[in-house]
Motif scaffolding. Structure first.
Motif, PDB file in Angstrom:
ATOM      1  N   LEU A 136       0.848  -1.202   0.000  1.00  0.00           N
ATOM      2  CA  LEU A 136       0.000   0.000   0.000  1.00  0.00           C
ATOM      3  C   LEU A 136       0.884   1.254   0.000  1.00  0.00           C
ATOM      4  O   LEU A 136       1.890   1.308   0.691  1.00  0.00           O
ATOM      5  N   GLU A 185      -9.612   0.658  -2.250  1.00  0.00           N
ATOM      6  CA  GLU A 185      -9.873   1.773  -1.313  1.00  0.00           C
ATOM      7  C   GLU A 185     -11.236   2.382  -1.561  1.00  0.00           C
ATOM      8  O   GLU A 185     -11.927   2.782  -0.609  1.00  0.00           O
ATOM      9  N   VAL A 239     -13.849   0.078   0.090  1.00  0.00           N
ATOM     10  CA  VAL A 239     -13.857   0.210   1.555  1.00  0.00           C
ATOM     11  C   VAL A 239     -14.358   1.587   1.976  1.00  0.00           C
ATOM     12  O   VAL A 239     -15.140   1.712   2.926  1.00  0.00           O
ATOM     13  N   MET A 295     -18.000  -1.632  11.390  1.00  0.00           N
ATOM     14  CA  MET A 295     -17.646  -1.664   9.972  1.00  0.00           C
ATOM     15  C   MET A 295     -17.188  -3.051   9.493  1.00  0.00           C
ATOM     16  O   MET A 295     -17.643  -3.501   8.427  1.00  0.00           O
ATOM     17  N   TYR A 317      -9.521  -4.492   5.678  1.00  0.00           N
ATOM     18  CA  TYR A 317     -10.052  -3.228   6.214  1.00  0.00           C
ATOM     19  C   TYR A 317      -8.996  -2.412   6.949  1.00  0.00           C
ATOM     20  O   TYR A 317      -8.845  -1.211   6.715  1.00  0.00           O
ATOM     21  N   PRO A 366      -5.572  -2.477   7.017  1.00  0.00           N
ATOM     22  CA  PRO A 366      -4.508  -1.786   6.246  1.00  0.00           C
ATOM     23  C   PRO A 366      -5.051  -0.654   5.373  1.00  0.00           C
ATOM     24  O   PRO A 366      -4.436   0.417   5.290  1.00  0.00           O
ATOM     25  N   LEU A 367      -6.200  -0.930   4.745  1.00  0.00           N
ATOM     26  CA  LEU A 367      -6.746   0.112   3.854  1.00  0.00           C
ATOM     27  C   LEU A 367      -7.198   1.340   4.640  1.00  0.00           C
ATOM     28  O   LEU A 367      -6.918   2.484   4.235  1.00  0.00           O
ATOM     29  N   LEU A 368      -7.880   1.099   5.755  1.00  0.00           N
ATOM     30  CA  LEU A 368      -8.324   2.248   6.559  1.00  0.00           C
ATOM     31  C   LEU A 368      -7.118   2.996   7.137  1.00  0.00           C
ATOM     32  O   LEU A 368      -7.149   4.230   7.247  1.00  0.00           O
ATOM     33  N   VAL A 372      -4.129   3.211   5.705  1.00  0.00           N
ATOM     34  CA  VAL A 372      -3.489   4.005   4.662  1.00  0.00           C
ATOM     35  C   VAL A 372      -4.374   5.213   4.275  1.00  0.00           C
ATOM     36  O   VAL A 372      -3.859   6.301   3.983  1.00  0.00           O
ATOM     37  N   ILE A 373      -5.676   4.998   4.313  1.00  0.00           N
ATOM     38  CA  ILE A 373      -6.573   6.144   4.035  1.00  0.00           C
ATOM     39  C   ILE A 373      -6.405   7.196   5.129  1.00  0.00           C
ATOM     40  O   ILE A 373      -6.332   8.406   4.857  1.00  0.00           O
TER      41      ILE A 373
END
Lengths: 221, 249
Positions: free
Chosen positions: A39, A51, A54, A73, B27, B29-31, B33-34
């Motif tokens: 990432l 992304e 999500v 979530m 979730y 890792p993506l959250l 990085v977001i």
């Protein structure tokens, strides 16, 4: 129409729905692992896509339960992702949607049922959570209890009935009308699969949000 | 539409496992990085805002400095104008003084030139007058005037001061004094004897007389006694008048 493929491991009976579920889990795990392997702050195409998925789910959950979005979530997002793939997997020749199996939809509905109470008690505390069954009037307690069971049952039956009927209708049309006639029905299948996944997940989200926020909405704070 | 308990239970377990897998692999890792990206964006925005504030402060500072420079420039300009005015006044005064001096010089020069011209004119007039008088007297001169001037010479010799008389006599007693007598007209014998007697009475030494005639004298006579010259003639008087007038001027 119904697959009879089953085998037993001791007392445990392994059916086709279970195997398909494992396959879906495997695909989801592989895609998740590969898509999040490297990432970056500045994302590529694949990272942007996952992304977006999500972030969209997170926004939908935040819109309904802004204070508890991060808490619920994973459960709601997994429901949506699993149901979308499970509902659409029936389009693949030789495979069947696990969600046309009442055992699977019942399992998901029961999970929602227990999740509602789990998150409700975790958020509000046992006393406060149980108190909301007595509001606005203790007379409504039996109706609350009945509602808890009926809506769980409705969740399971709605998804099971829709998906089973869709596959059955496609099969019947294919048998009666010929090879190309079920195509519109298959397109309807796609829409219906997405809608049913959305409905199931959204209802679960609303039930969870209702359980976690009911006491807060009634309290002065 | 059969309900299978094994499938039901395993599906519950499967779903819980799937939640765990996706939470761990997808979730979270993506959250994260977001969230990092959002934080980076917020940090960039904060930095940009900070930079903007700094830029605003710098701009305000430069504007204030520019205003100060403008004020200093105006002040300097005013001071420079005042200095220029003062310098202009000084230069004008100096120029006026110089001009006045030059004017005075020119005036004096002009006056002097006028005086010189006047003197020249007067001198010329005197010369002309002397010339005209000389011409007139040449016409009017005659033995009568000669006679009167002769008498005048005798009277002058008679009234000569003692100092002059002594200076006429040389130191050597035996030395003969030569006297040159020049007249415009020839002297008569009587006049010559009178003059010789008069001179012999003045000078104790032996005297020798030489007579000459010079019409330039117009009328009268001139005595050259050694280094002394005694004049009783018109020319000498005219020249004397002209020079006297020139000396006065």
């Amino acid at each position: 129409m119904e697959s009879d493929f089953t085998f037993t491991l001791g007392p445990v009976e392994i059916g086709l729905s279970l195997i398909t579920t494992w396959g879906i889990m495997l695909v989801l795990a592989i895609v998740a692992g590969l898509s999040t392997r490297r990432l970056e702050i500045i994302p590529g195409i694949l990272q942007t896509s996952v992304e977006s998925i999500v972030a969209t789910i997170d926004e939908a959950i935040t819109a309904v339960a802004p204070e508890h979005a991060r808490q619920i979530m994973p459960f709601i997002a997994t429901l949506w992702l699993f149901l979308i793939i499970a509902n659409l997997v029936g389009l693949v020749p030789g495979l069947h949607s696990p969600t046309r199996d009442l055992s699977v939809t019942s399992a998901l509905a029961v999970l929602v049922f227990f999740s509602v109470h789990w998150f409700g008690i975790k958020t509000l505390g046992l006393k406060s959570y149980l108190h909301h069954y007595l509001t606005p009037s203790p007379i409504l307690l039996p109706f609350h209890i009945i509602s808890e069971f009926t809506r769980t049952l409705a969740l399971a039956i709605r998804l099971f009935g829709n998906m089973m009927s869709l596959e059955m209708a496609a099969m019947l049309i294919l048998l009666v009308a010929g090879f190309l006639a079920p195509i519109p029905i298959l397109m309807l299948h796609i829409i219906e699969a997405l809608v049913q996944a959305y409905i199931f997940g959204m209802l679960a989200l609303i039930y969870l949000a209702g359980a976690m926020q009911s006491q807060q909405l009634n309290s002065p704070e | 539409m059969e309900f299978n308990l094994s499938t039901f239970v395993l599906e519950i377990i499967n779903f819980l496992i799937l939640i765990w897998i996706l939470q761990r692999l997808f979730y979270k890792p993506l959250l994260n990085v977001i969230a990092k990206r959002k934080q980076s964006i917020y940090q960039s925005l904060a930095d940009a805002k900070n930079l903007q504030q700094q830029a605003e402060q710098q701009r305000s500072l430069y504007e204030n400095r520019q205003k100060l420079w403008e004020q200093e420039k105006q002040t300097s300009l005013i001071a420079l104008e005042l200095q220029l005015d003062a310098e202009r006044v000084t230069q004008l005064n100096r120029l006026n003084t110089d001009l006045e001096q030059e004017r005075q010089k020119a005036k004096v020069t002009l006056s002097r030139q006028q005086q010189e011209h006047q003197q020249q004119a007067e001198k010329q007039a005197l010369k002309n007058g002397a010339k005209f008088a000389s011409l007139l007297l040449q016409e009017a001169a005659g033995p009568e005037l000669e006679g009167r001037l002769f008498i005048l010479m005798l009277n002058n010799l008679a009234t000569l001061p003692e100092v002059c008389k002594l200076s006429l006599t040389p130191l050597e007693i035996n030395k003969t004094v030569a006297i040159k007598i020049t007249s415009a007209f020839p002297l008569s014998l009587e006049m010559s004897q009178q003059l010789e007697q008069k001179l012999e009475s003045l000078i104790n030494n032996r005297l020798s007389f030489q007579y000459h005639q010079d019409v330039a004298l117009i009328a009268g006579l001139r005595l050259d006694i050694g280094s002394w010259v005694l004049n009783a003639n018109v020319k000498h008087e005219l020249v004397g008048f002209a020079e006297l007038d020139y000396d006065y001027n």
